[in-house]
Design a protein around this motif. Structure first.
Motif, mmCIF file in Angstrom:
data_model
loop_
_atom_site.group_PDB
_atom_site.id
_atom_site.type_symbol
_atom_site.label_atom_id
_atom_site.label_comp_id
_atom_site.label_asym_id
_atom_site.label_seq_id
_atom_site.Cartn_x
_atom_site.Cartn_y
_atom_site.Cartn_z
ATOM 1 N N MET A 45 11.546 3.884 2.757
ATOM 2 C CA MET A 45 11.865 5.124 2.048
ATOM 3 C C MET A 45 12.581 4.829 0.730
ATOM 4 S SD MET A 45 11.295 8.350 2.403
ATOM 5 C CE MET A 45 11.167 8.733 4.153
ATOM 6 N N ALA A 46 13.485 3.857 0.747
ATOM 7 C CA ALA A 46 14.177 3.501 -0.491
ATOM 8 C C ALA A 46 13.203 2.997 -1.539
ATOM 9 C CB ALA A 46 15.245 2.442 -0.207
ATOM 10 N N THR A 47 12.197 2.243 -1.100
ATOM 11 C CA THR A 47 11.198 1.739 -2.033
ATOM 12 C C THR A 47 10.341 2.865 -2.594
ATOM 13 O OG1 THR A 47 11.114 -0.357 -0.826
ATOM 14 C CG2 THR A 47 9.272 0.127 -2.286
ATOM 15 N N PHE B 172 0.831 -1.208 0.000
ATOM 16 C CA PHE B 172 0.000 0.000 0.000
ATOM 17 C C PHE B 172 0.868 1.262 0.000
ATOM 18 C CE2 PHE B 172 -2.912 -3.252 1.441
ATOM 19 C CZ PHE B 172 -4.091 -2.929 0.794
ATOM 20 N N ILE B 173 2.007 1.233 0.693
ATOM 21 C CA ILE B 173 2.922 2.371 0.643
ATOM 22 C C ILE B 173 3.465 2.547 -0.769
ATOM 23 C CG2 ILE B 173 5.145 3.242 1.454
ATOM 24 C CD1 ILE B 173 4.540 1.883 4.152
ATOM 25 N N ASN B 174 3.761 1.440 -1.422
ATOM 26 C CA ASN B 174 4.230 1.503 -2.809
ATOM 27 C C ASN B 174 3.176 2.131 -3.716
ATOM 28 O OD1 ASN B 174 6.323 0.325 -4.894
ATOM 29 N ND2 ASN B 174 4.290 -0.158 -5.682
ATOM 30 N N ARG B 175 1.920 1.755 -3.495
ATOM 31 C CA ARG B 175 0.840 2.334 -4.295
ATOM 32 C C ARG B 175 0.720 3.832 -4.026
ATOM 33 N NH1 ARG B 175 -1.380 2.983 -8.927
ATOM 34 N NH2 ARG B 175 -3.629 3.377 -8.909
ATOM 35 N N LEU B 176 0.854 4.234 -2.759
ATOM 36 C CA LEU B 176 0.816 5.651 -2.423
ATOM 37 C C LEU B 176 1.948 6.398 -3.124
ATOM 38 C CD1 LEU B 176 -0.458 7.929 -0.771
ATOM 39 C CD2 LEU B 176 0.985 7.243 1.164
ATOM 40 N N ALA B 177 3.107 5.768 -3.209
ATOM 41 C CA ALA B 177 4.243 6.396 -3.899
ATOM 42 C C ALA B 177 3.971 6.559 -5.381
ATOM 43 C CB ALA B 177 5.509 5.561 -3.699
ATOM 44 N N GLU B 178 3.237 5.646 -5.971
ATOM 45 C CA GLU B 178 2.868 5.789 -7.381
ATOM 46 C C GLU B 178 1.926 6.966 -7.597
ATOM 47 O OE1 GLU B 178 2.987 1.214 -9.066
ATOM 48 O OE2 GLU B 178 1.173 1.904 -8.062
ATOM 49 N N LEU B 179 1.012 7.158 -6.654
ATOM 50 C CA LEU B 179 -0.021 8.175 -6.812
ATOM 51 C C LEU B 179 0.421 9.553 -6.334
ATOM 52 C CD1 LEU B 179 -2.985 6.008 -5.498
ATOM 53 C CD2 LEU B 179 -2.573 6.659 -7.888
ATOM 54 N N SER B 180 1.159 9.615 -5.230
ATOM 55 C CA SER B 180 1.593 10.891 -4.675
ATOM 56 C C SER B 180 2.871 10.665 -3.872
ATOM 57 C CB SER B 180 0.499 11.480 -3.771
ATOM 58 O OG SER B 180 0.927 12.709 -3.223
ATOM 59 N N PRO B 181 4.024 10.723 -4.528
ATOM 60 C CA PRO B 181 5.286 10.398 -3.863
ATOM 61 C C PRO B 181 5.559 11.197 -2.597
ATOM 62 C CG PRO B 181 5.598 10.578 -6.235
ATOM 63 C CD PRO B 181 4.210 11.037 -5.960
ATOM 64 N N LEU B 182 5.261 12.486 -2.616
ATOM 65 C CA LEU B 182 5.552 13.296 -1.432
ATOM 66 C C LEU B 182 4.690 12.886 -0.242
ATOM 67 C CD1 LEU B 182 6.025 16.802 -3.073
ATOM 68 C CD2 LEU B 182 7.786 15.229 -2.240
#
Length: 439
Positions: free
Chosen positions: A168-170, A138-148
């Motif tokens: 964080m690296a991911t 889910f964190i990875n998905r959040l990074a796809e949608l809104s990295p900040l």
């Protein structure tokens, strides 16, 4: 052990991401926005759904609707996404299968921004293997949608230094995959102490891998101008990640020329380590042009050590082919050292084929190095050792290694040794224990 588990976890998450994205066709990720807070703003143009709607899953493949084009598309709900991912990954600990992760990714990749944040709130944060694996999807998905927002989420919610560094690296790797230039600018804007931490070092891997694939000149230029020339570790990470993504001689030559001007032998070795795996003949021909013999030998040995981890047989043979007669014994030792940790049986088979070196001290070296991780291998080959002092030392190491797993197994192993060796081992271990007790 914690470092090993953390590294494996990071690798699993990254592999899951790349494997998952190759198997499904998720919605296009939104680029990094200007918002840097954890607000529940819905993704523009995305239909908001209720928790009563059902997430369709193919009964035979377990794939979500986007992996199964024959099924009718139905919107995903937060409850279903959480329940399905927990069902897929909840009992697998640190070792989920790639198929299970890909299926879970197919589900999570359908969530919009609002749903992803809601799912993370619903999950909460736990540090068990299962919780980490599920949260990272889910964190990875959040990074796809809104990295900040993903960066903020990790900073505010992920506990434990290794877990936070990995998460964080991911996030940064995921962001860099869609916009490496923006990710680089964000990274460079961080305080120096943040960039010096492990997160900063881990982050360079995914960041420069993506940047090198999409804009090699920009990657090299950044290494030259954006890093302190004395920050050898950061430069090494960035160069290594850049080199791993090169495929042809021209690109390697281009990178090598620029790295040579940096006066960083570790970075040079990183270039040759990757080049050797892609085109050994070209890499070795270029390596031989280094004029300083000591520098050339040191870079060659380190590069070959790295290659031997990846392709032990080919690398060992090529390494020995380049040895002068008076170098063969020392080079054979490098081969054994490089192969003993992960491929002890291959190292032994390789040693047994050598006819012009003294294999006895190298066999002892191999057994000694393999004993900690693979006491069974060391035990099975202990009979090859004839020198009494070495036999006692190696028997002690094997006994101690078995003791970490089973004292009964350790005692059984020791009982099979000769009375003289048993006595020497017990005396030696008693002496070590006395020294430890004295502090």
């Amino acid at each position: 052990m914690k470092l090993l588990i953390g590294s494996l976890w990071i690798a699993t998450v990254l592999c899951a991401y790349w494997y998952g994205t190759s198997q499904v066709n998720p919605h296009q990720s939104a680029g990094p926005g200007s918002v840097n807070s954890l607000t529940d703003t819905a993704e523009p143009g995305r239909h908001n759904v209720t928790n009563s709607e059902t997430l369709p899953i193919d009964e035979e493949t377990g794939a979500g609707p986007e992996a199964n084009t024959g099924s009718a598309h139905k919107p995903v709900t937060v409850d279903d996404a959480v329940a399905q991912t927990q069902a897929l990954l909840g009992d697998m600990g640190w070792s989920p299968t790639m198929a299970s992760i890909a299926k879970a990714y197919a589900i999570v990749s359908q969530l919009n921004l609002e749903q992803t944040l809601a799912a993370l709130r619903q999950l909460g944060y736990g540090d068990s293997p299962e919780s980490l694996q599920i949260n990272m999807l889910f964190i990875n998905r959040l990074a796809e949608l809104s990295p900040l927002q993903a960066v903020d989420y990790v900073n505010l919610n992920v506990t434990g230094s290794m877990q936070k560094d990995g998460a964080m690296a991911t996030v940064i790797a995921t962001w860099a995959d869609s916009d490496p230039h923006a990710t680089l600018q964000w990274y460079l804007s961080q305080p120096e102490d943040t960039r010096q931490q492990a997160m900063g070092r881990f982050a360079l891997g995914g960041l420069f891998s993506s940047l090198a694939r999409q804009d090699l000149p920009a990657a090299i230029s950044s290494i030259e101008t954006d890093f302190d020339a004395n920050d050898f570790e950061a430069i090494d990470y960035a160069v290594s990640s850049t080199a791993r993504n090169l495929q042809n001689t021209e690109d390697f030559e281009y990178l090598l020329e620029r790295v040579q001007a940096m006066d960083n032998d570790s970075a040079l070795q990183a270039v040759f380590s990757s080049w050797l795996t892609k085109d050994p003949d070209e890499a070795l021909a270029r390596l031989d042009l280094i004029s300083d013999p000591k520098q050339r030998q040191a870079i060659e040995e380190r590069a070959f050590r790295s290659w031997m981890v990846r392709k032990p047989q080919e690398a060992a043979d090529r390494f020995m082919q380049r040895a002068a007669p008076d170098q063969r014994q020392s080079r054979a030792k490098v081969v054994v050292e490089s192969m003993s940790f992960n491929q002890p049986q291959q190292a032994l088979s390789w040693l047994n084929r050598q006819t012009d070196i003294d294999t006895q001290p190298l066999t002892s070296e191999l057994i000694s190095r393999s004993a900690y991780r693979n006491p069974q291998f060391a035990d099975q080959n202990l009979h090859r050792i004839t020198e009494q002092d070495n036999l006692t030392i190696l028997t002690s190491r094997i006994y101690q290694s078995y003791s970490r797993y089973s004292q009964a197994k350790a005692d059984e192993f020791l009982s099979r040794q000769s009375p003289a060796v048993r006595e020497q081992v017990l005396t030696r271990l008693k002496r070590v224990e006395e020294i430890r007790s004295r502090g």
